[in-house]
Scaffold this active site. Structure first.
Site, PDB file in Angstrom:
ATOM      1  N   LYS A 149     -12.388 -59.369   1.253  1.00 38.49           N
ATOM      2  CA  LYS A 149     -12.194 -58.364   2.289  1.00 38.49           C
ATOM      3  C   LYS A 149     -13.508 -57.999   2.958  1.00 38.49           C
ATOM      4  O   LYS A 149     -13.564 -57.811   4.176  1.00 38.49           O
ATOM      5  CB  LYS A 149     -11.557 -57.112   1.676  1.00 38.49           C
ATOM      6  CG  LYS A 149     -11.300 -55.996   2.670  1.00 38.49           C
ATOM      7  CD  LYS A 149     -10.641 -54.810   2.002  1.00 38.49           C
ATOM      8  CE  LYS A 149     -10.391 -53.686   3.004  1.00 38.49           C
ATOM      9  NZ  LYS A 149      -9.739 -52.517   2.370  1.00 38.49           N
ATOM     10  N   ARG A 187      -8.244 -58.097  -5.816  1.00 35.20           N
ATOM     11  CA  ARG A 187      -7.163 -57.825  -4.873  1.00 35.20           C
ATOM     12  C   ARG A 187      -6.076 -58.889  -5.025  1.00 35.20           C
ATOM     13  O   ARG A 187      -6.368 -60.042  -5.345  1.00 35.20           O
ATOM     14  CB  ARG A 187      -7.700 -57.804  -3.435  1.00 35.20           C
ATOM     15  CG  ARG A 187      -8.693 -56.676  -3.194  1.00 35.20           C
ATOM     16  CD  ARG A 187      -9.245 -56.697  -1.773  1.00 35.20           C
ATOM     17  NE  ARG A 187     -10.196 -55.596  -1.566  1.00 35.20           N
ATOM     18  CZ  ARG A 187     -11.499 -55.683  -1.836  1.00 35.20           C
ATOM     19  NH1 ARG A 187     -12.018 -56.818  -2.305  1.00 35.20           N
ATOM     20  NH2 ARG A 187     -12.284 -54.642  -1.637  1.00 35.20           N
ATOM     21  N   HIS A 222     -16.214 -53.335  -3.826  1.00 36.07           N
ATOM     22  CA  HIS A 222     -16.232 -52.407  -2.698  1.00 36.07           C
ATOM     23  C   HIS A 222     -17.514 -52.626  -1.915  1.00 36.07           C
ATOM     24  O   HIS A 222     -18.560 -52.929  -2.480  1.00 36.07           O
ATOM     25  CB  HIS A 222     -16.154 -50.961  -3.186  1.00 36.07           C
ATOM     26  CG  HIS A 222     -14.787 -50.595  -3.666  1.00 36.07           C
ATOM     27  ND1 HIS A 222     -14.536 -49.524  -4.496  1.00 36.07           N
ATOM     28  CD2 HIS A 222     -13.573 -51.172  -3.449  1.00 36.07           C
ATOM     29  CE1 HIS A 222     -13.251 -49.448  -4.761  1.00 36.07           C
ATOM     30  NE2 HIS A 222     -12.647 -50.435  -4.135  1.00 36.07           N
ATOM     31  N   HIS A 247      -1.434 -54.312  -6.406  1.00 31.76           N
ATOM     32  CA  HIS A 247      -2.716 -53.681  -6.094  1.00 31.76           C
ATOM     33  C   HIS A 247      -3.046 -52.576  -7.101  1.00 31.76           C
ATOM     34  O   HIS A 247      -4.198 -52.180  -7.240  1.00 31.76           O
ATOM     35  CB  HIS A 247      -2.668 -53.103  -4.679  1.00 31.76           C
ATOM     36  CG  HIS A 247      -4.008 -53.061  -4.000  1.00 31.76           C
ATOM     37  ND1 HIS A 247      -4.947 -52.091  -4.276  1.00 31.76           N
ATOM     38  CD2 HIS A 247      -4.558 -53.854  -3.052  1.00 31.76           C
ATOM     39  CE1 HIS A 247      -6.010 -52.292  -3.526  1.00 31.76           C
ATOM     40  NE2 HIS A 247      -5.813 -53.353  -2.787  1.00 31.76           N
ATOM     41  N   ARG A 292      -5.961 -52.533  -9.786  1.00 32.69           N
ATOM     42  CA  ARG A 292      -7.314 -52.125  -9.411  1.00 32.69           C
ATOM     43  C   ARG A 292      -7.509 -50.621  -9.633  1.00 32.69           C
ATOM     44  O   ARG A 292      -8.532 -50.186 -10.164  1.00 32.69           O
ATOM     45  CB  ARG A 292      -7.579 -52.486  -7.945  1.00 32.69           C
ATOM     46  CG  ARG A 292      -7.705 -53.974  -7.716  1.00 32.69           C
ATOM     47  CD  ARG A 292      -7.744 -54.331  -6.242  1.00 32.69           C
ATOM     48  NE  ARG A 292      -8.833 -53.726  -5.505  1.00 32.69           N
ATOM     49  CZ  ARG A 292     -10.099 -54.108  -5.559  1.00 32.69           C
ATOM     50  NH1 ARG A 292     -10.451 -55.129  -6.346  1.00 32.69           N
ATOM     51  NH2 ARG A 292     -11.024 -53.523  -4.832  1.00 32.69           N
ATOM     52  N   TYR A 335     -29.517 -55.307  -4.275  1.00 32.99           N
ATOM     53  CA  TYR A 335     -30.049 -54.807  -5.536  1.00 32.99           C
ATOM     54  C   TYR A 335     -28.924 -54.650  -6.557  1.00 32.99           C
ATOM     55  O   TYR A 335     -29.050 -55.055  -7.715  1.00 32.99           O
ATOM     56  CB  TYR A 335     -30.730 -53.453  -5.313  1.00 32.99           C
ATOM     57  CG  TYR A 335     -31.046 -52.720  -6.599  1.00 32.99           C
ATOM     58  CD1 TYR A 335     -32.123 -53.103  -7.405  1.00 32.99           C
ATOM     59  CD2 TYR A 335     -30.251 -51.658  -7.019  1.00 32.99           C
ATOM     60  CE1 TYR A 335     -32.393 -52.443  -8.584  1.00 32.99           C
ATOM     61  CE2 TYR A 335     -30.518 -50.988  -8.200  1.00 32.99           C
ATOM     62  CZ  TYR A 335     -31.594 -51.382  -8.979  1.00 32.99           C
ATOM     63  OH  TYR A 335     -31.847 -50.731 -10.145  1.00 32.99           O
TER      64      TYR A 335
END
Length: 410
Positions: A272, A245, A362, A335, A338, A372
């Site tokens: 974030k 970001r 995310h 941005h 991304r 995991y």
């Protein structure tokens, strides 16, 4: 015999206080100073008690009788009117201190310290600013007295200025403050719950991004030809390789980056999702960071501001540089790197969607699954970082064919 207004007006003070009785326990206590006080004598739980109902003439005979009847209704329901009066005083004192602004400040302070779910500094700053726009309208009101109409009028002032998204977000934040007041036993219900749909919905806009291979190659060549500040050019060159970001990029510090280990560890407080994020660095990214290290290293911000090294570059720097290269806001933004990486990596079919999602940092609501994924996809992400940088190099050169790595079956 019931009292009359004439009898009360003609009552004269005596050397000692005396009572003038009405009915059902109501009486007027006449003081030697001339003051006249309404009192109610009653019994509850076998004990005789007295309740003050106000002073005459502020409280007339008919109003005193009405208050007497209210008190008797409480007694009939098993409640002590004196105790209820005391509770009301305590409640009024609390309400006076529990203004919307006070609880809003308290809620914001809590969210900034909410562990891994806490607000990032950027989110906290934005949220506090939006809530501050309600100060002039409902900020000083006790939160228990605020009606839906009060809130709607306040946020519509923002809406009328054309700031539709800010109005929507401010109403949403106000709802969070009210629900916090409910959770802390200072409010019965959230008055914003019935305001859904009351505001004009803003048009959904997406970050400008180039997501086709040809356009990406043209952008990369344009960046190489950038003639502005060297640090800005390096930021533009590094951004597509790491696709973090914009705020995470511009606030990077050298203490987070280990060029020998080829990894950049972004701490949780700058993410974030409020979780640390590890970015594997390709050989191309390392080369660019080493070049930058000669300019801004070895300590402090990787991308320092123009006026002082004590602050990072402005949040508008990369977007301004893209405008200088001729790309409009609708075409490409900071941005957008991304979206470029997400689209082209997924279209390649070379890597698992989970690995791509982890690379984009995310969030995953399932904590076990998230833990995991962090470990299971690191090797694939390291491979993907190098493949992606090699792919960008080929796009920059205008290559039409890019060889994808073979994926293991299963």
């Amino acid at each position: 015999m019931p009292l009359t207004d004439i009898a009360i007006r003609n009552a004269k003070p005596r050397e000692k206080p005396y009572k003038m009785g009405d009915t059902l326990g109501l009486f007027l206590l006449v003081q030697p100073t001339g003051g006249r006080l309404w009192r109610l004598k009653y019994r509850i739980e076998g004990r005789e008690k007295k309740l003050g109902l106000g002073t005459y003439p502020d409280i007339g005979l008919s109003e005193a009788r009405r208050r007497r009847d209210e008190a008797r209704a409480l007694i009939a329901s098993g409640k002590d009117p004196s105790r209820e009066k005391q509770r009301e005083k305590v409640r009024a004192t609390l309400d006076a201190g529990n203004t919307f602004q006070a609880i809003s400040d308290e809620y914001c302070a809590k969210r900034k310290k909410d562990g891994e779910n806490g607000w990032s500094p950027a989110t906290a700053k934005r949220s506090e600013y939006l809530l501050s726009q309600l100060r002039g309208s409902i900020g000083k009101l006790p939160i228990a007295e605020i009606e839906p109409a009060d809130i709607l009028a306040a946020v519509r002032k923002i809406e009328k200025r054309g700031n539709l998204e800010s109005a929507r977000r401010t109403l949403q934040l106000a709802g969070l403050v009210f629900r916090y007041a409910v959770a802390t036993a200072r409010l019965r219900s959230d008055p914003t719950r019935d305001l859904r749909g009351a505001l004009t919905s803003p048009k959904v806009t997406h970050y400008g991004a180039i997501t086709d291979p040809k356009g990406a190659g043209e952008l990369l060549r344009a960046i190489d030809g950038y003639e502005g500040l060297g640090i800005t050019k390096l930021a533009l060159q590094i951004a597509p390789h790491v696709f973090v970001r914009p705020g995470e990029l511009r606030q990077a510090s050298w203490s987070e980056i280990d060029l020998d280990a080829a990894v950049w560890e972004i701490p949780a407080e700058r993410m974030k999702m409020r979780k640390p994020h590890h970015v594997p660095l390709s050989t191309q990214a390392i080369a660019l960071f080493r070049e930058l290290h000669e300019i801004s290293g070895p300590q402090g911000f990787v991308f320092p501001g123009v006026r002082t090294r004590a602050r990072p570059m402005s949040e508008n720097t990369i977007n301004a540089a893209l405008r200088r290269l001729g790309y409009s806001t609708d075409e490409m933004t900071a941005h957008g790197f991304r979206a470029m990486a997400s689209t082209l990596l997924n279209e390649s079919g070379a890597f698992s969607p989970d690995a791509i999602e982890r690379a984009l940092a995310h969030g995953d609501r399932d904590k076990v699954r998230a833990a995991y994924h962090r470990g299971a996809h690191w090797k694939e992400r390291v491979e993907m970082a190098q493949w992606w940088s090699d792919y960008l190099d080929q796009l920059r050169k205008g290559a039409d064919i890019v060889k994808f790595p073979d994926r293991e079956a299963g």
